[in-house]
Design an enzyme around this catalytic site. Structure first.
Site, PDB file in Angstrom:
ATOM      1  CG  ASP A   1      -2.108   0.649   1.252  1.00 39.95           C
ATOM      2  OD1 ASP A   1      -2.102   2.115   0.870  1.00 39.95           O
ATOM      3  OD2 ASP A   1      -2.751   0.563   1.355  1.00 39.95           O
TER       4      ASP A   1
ATOM      5  CG  ASN B   1      -9.208  -4.099  -0.845  1.00 40.07           C
ATOM      6  OD1 ASN B   1     -10.076  -3.826  -0.930  1.00 40.07           O
ATOM      7  ND2 ASN B   1      -7.907  -2.866  -0.825  1.00 40.07           N
TER       8      ASN B   1
ATOM      9  CE1 TYR C   1     -13.956   1.649  -8.006  1.00 41.28           C
ATOM     10  CE2 TYR C   1     -16.625   1.217  -7.976  1.00 41.28           C
ATOM     11  CZ  TYR C   1     -15.105   0.550  -7.717  1.00 41.28           C
ATOM     12  OH  TYR C   1     -15.384   0.170  -6.686  1.00 41.28           O
TER      13      TYR C   1
ATOM     14  CE  LYS D   1     -12.920  -2.262  -8.542  1.00 41.31           C
ATOM     15  NZ  LYS D   1     -12.311  -2.324  -7.883  1.00 41.31           N
TER      16      LYS D   1
END
Length: 233
Positions: free
Chosen positions: A34, A69, A133, A137
């Site tokens: 991250d 994620n 987005y 996805k």
């Protein structure tokens, strides 16, 4: 004996942090990449930085569980969404997932075992102000299905989790508790609440489990029933 490791991108906060905590409870050793936090620090929107972080993560040996994620949202109307925003969203939400999979895949194949969980979204089915987005996805769901077909013979499963409205810091900033807009969202959910990061982490944990080897190529929506239809209000 060392704990089985699981790589989680974007695991420093929100759903990623809840997933990391659930993985610890399940007996895994979560390796987090991250921009923030105490794990491996990297800007995963940069392919070179991602490659270096993956080399660091794999320095201790193969990792056979992966949770893709990390992600970002650039809200805009269809006419206002820029090509630069589309490129940034695709780089982080889609390219990074593929790069992580390819880095871990040799170790999974050698072990004859692997679990890949991609964080999709209910928005893949359509949501206003989400052109970039939703596209990223939906593409991630498509990649998941292809990976399931290609990798199943190696003992590797690939699945996606599609969260609906989940209460995180980001959600609360955009939808303050008690506001009419927030109440409208709650009223639209059949179970009459927004989800928690723990709800999503529970679904991820199921798909990471060694006993889930007959489930692959699926998208598990954690959305309180929103994908089923519209509530008659």
């Amino acid at each position: 004996m060392s704990l089985p490791r699981v790589l989680i991108t974007g695991g420093a906060a929100g759903i990623g942090a809840a997933t990391a905590e659930r993985c610890r409870e399940e007996g895994y050793d979560p390796i987090i990449i991250d921009r923030e936090g105490s794990g491996i620090r990297a800007d995963l929107s940069d392919p070179e930085a991602t490659a270096e972080a993956l080399r660091e993560a794999l320095a201790r040996g193969p990792i056979t569980r992966l949770v893709n994620n990390v992600g970002m949202v650039c809200p805009a109307t269809a006419e206002a969404q820029t090509l630069a925003e589309l490129d940034r969203v695709m780089a982080l939400n889609l390219r990074c997932a593929m790069q992580c999979m390819q880095a871990l895949l040799p170790g999974m194949k050698a072990a004859g075992f692997g679990r890949i969980v991609n964080m999709a979204s209910r928005a893949a089915l359509g949501k206003e102000l989400r052109t970039a987005y939703a596209a990223s996805k939906a593409a991630l769901v498509g990649m998941t299905r292809v990976w399931a077909l290609e990798l199943g013979a190696h003992g590797i499963t690939a699945n996606a989790v599609g969260p609906g409205p989940i209460r995180t810091e980001l959600f609360d900033r955009a939808n303050p508790p008690g506001s009419p807009r927030t109440q409208q969202i709650i009223d639209s959910v059949p179970v009459k609440r927004v989800g928690t990061a723990g709800d999503v982490a529970h679904a991820v944990a199921y798909l990471l489990d060694e006993r889930s080897g007959f489930v692959t190529g699926q998208t598990l929506y954690v959305c309180g029933g929103m994908t089923v239809g519209v509530v008659d209000l």
